[in-house]
Design a protein around this motif. Structure first.
Motif, PDB file in Angstrom:
ATOM      1  N   TYR A 156       1.033  -1.105  -0.073  1.00  0.00           N
ATOM      2  CA  TYR A 156       0.094   0.054   0.026  1.00  0.00           C
ATOM      3  C   TYR A 156       0.802   1.428   0.042  1.00  0.00           C
ATOM      4  O   TYR A 156       2.031   1.264   0.497  1.00  0.00           O
TER       5      TYR A 156
ATOM      6  N   LEU B  98      -5.464   4.566   2.657  1.00  0.00           N
ATOM      7  CA  LEU B  98      -4.413   3.563   1.923  1.00  0.00           C
ATOM      8  C   LEU B  98      -4.698   2.998   0.805  1.00  0.00           C
ATOM      9  O   LEU B  98      -6.145   2.670   0.540  1.00  0.00           O
TER      10      LEU B  98
ATOM     11  N   LEU C 155      -4.057   0.500  -2.599  1.00  0.00           N
ATOM     12  CA  LEU C 155      -3.395  -0.945  -2.817  1.00  0.00           C
ATOM     13  C   LEU C 155      -2.765  -0.631  -3.893  1.00  0.00           C
ATOM     14  O   LEU C 155      -3.239  -0.410  -5.037  1.00  0.00           O
TER      15      LEU C 155
ATOM     16  N   PHE D 105       3.745   1.023   2.769  1.00  0.00           N
ATOM     17  CA  PHE D 105       3.470  -0.119   3.791  1.00  0.00           C
ATOM     18  C   PHE D 105       3.157  -1.581   3.133  1.00  0.00           C
ATOM     19  O   PHE D 105       2.452  -1.634   2.288  1.00  0.00           O
TER      20      PHE D 105
END
Lengths: 109, 112
Positions: B35, B43, B45, B90
């Motif tokens: 992410y 967030l 993807l 992340f």
């Protein structure tokens, strides 16, 4: 399109109760998650709802109404360490997570 | 301690350079995700993998590539970095694609 709405920022007082709302419009529904994210850190899992109703876990509770496309996270007995962003996420029909922008919660003494 | 490790934690990169963000998990999770998180946005993807040997595109895959040669590792590559790729990245994993996500500590990337 798919959409998750949460308030951008909320302020509450230490020891009080706060409710953070989340409304969603997604293609299908396979569960709703709440995550906590302290500034500069990774999100951490708080709760999961897939059926209507209230899930309680200590000072935190999460509620879901699928018919209304609505959830809330309830935080009781607020502590200073609860100052963080709270992220709502819905898993859609393809099992992908759709994330809200997060609600920054500020706790004041 | 079981979990997800990302490297580097922070990097400043010149535009046009190639960069690989590393992600390793030791929880034997099947699904892994990358992410990006930008201020004011949820967030988003980039790519995902439901199991070793397979990958899929997320919401914002352009300019990024991934591979999943084994269960534990899921590197993200920026072939030619651009300033709009400045973000916090992340990596996350879950036991199944229906489970809760566990996140790495994040990699802060600045492209100048």
């Amino acid at each position: 399109g798919q959409n998750i709405d949460q308030p951008t920022e909320m302020t509450a007082t230490e020891g009080a109760i706060v409710q953070i709302n989340c409304t969603y419009q997604t293609s299908g529904f396979n569960g709703l998650f709440w995550y906590q994210q302290h500034a500069g850190e990774a999100p951490t899992f708080l709760s999961y709802n897939v059926l209507d109703g209230l899930e309680e876990k200590g000072r935190f509770s999460s509620f879901l109404s699928r018919s209304k496309g609505y959830s809330y996270l309830l935080l009781k007995e607020l502590q200073m360490k609860d100052s963080a962003s709270y992220l709502c996420a819905v898993r859609d029909s393809n099992y992908q997570l759709i994330w809200g922008a997060g609600t920054k919660l500020i706790i004041k003494p | 301690i079981a979990g997800i490790t990302q490297a580097p934690t922070s990097q400043i990169l010149a535009a046009g350079r190639r960069m690989t963000l590393r992600c390793t998990q030791d929880m034997r999770h099947n699904a892994m995700y990358w992410y990006r998180q930008d201020l004011g946005l949820g967030l988003r993807l980039i790519h995902y993998s439901n199991t070793a040997g397979t990958t899929g595109k997320g919401e914002v895959p352009d300019g990024y590539s991934v591979s999943r040669a084994n269960t534990d590792d899921f590197p993200l590559t920026l072939a030619s970095a651009v300033p709009s790729q400045t973000s916090v990245y992340f990596c996350a994993s879950s036991h199944k694609n229906t489970g809760e996500l566990f996140f790495g500590e994040g990699s802060r990337l600045t492209v100048l």
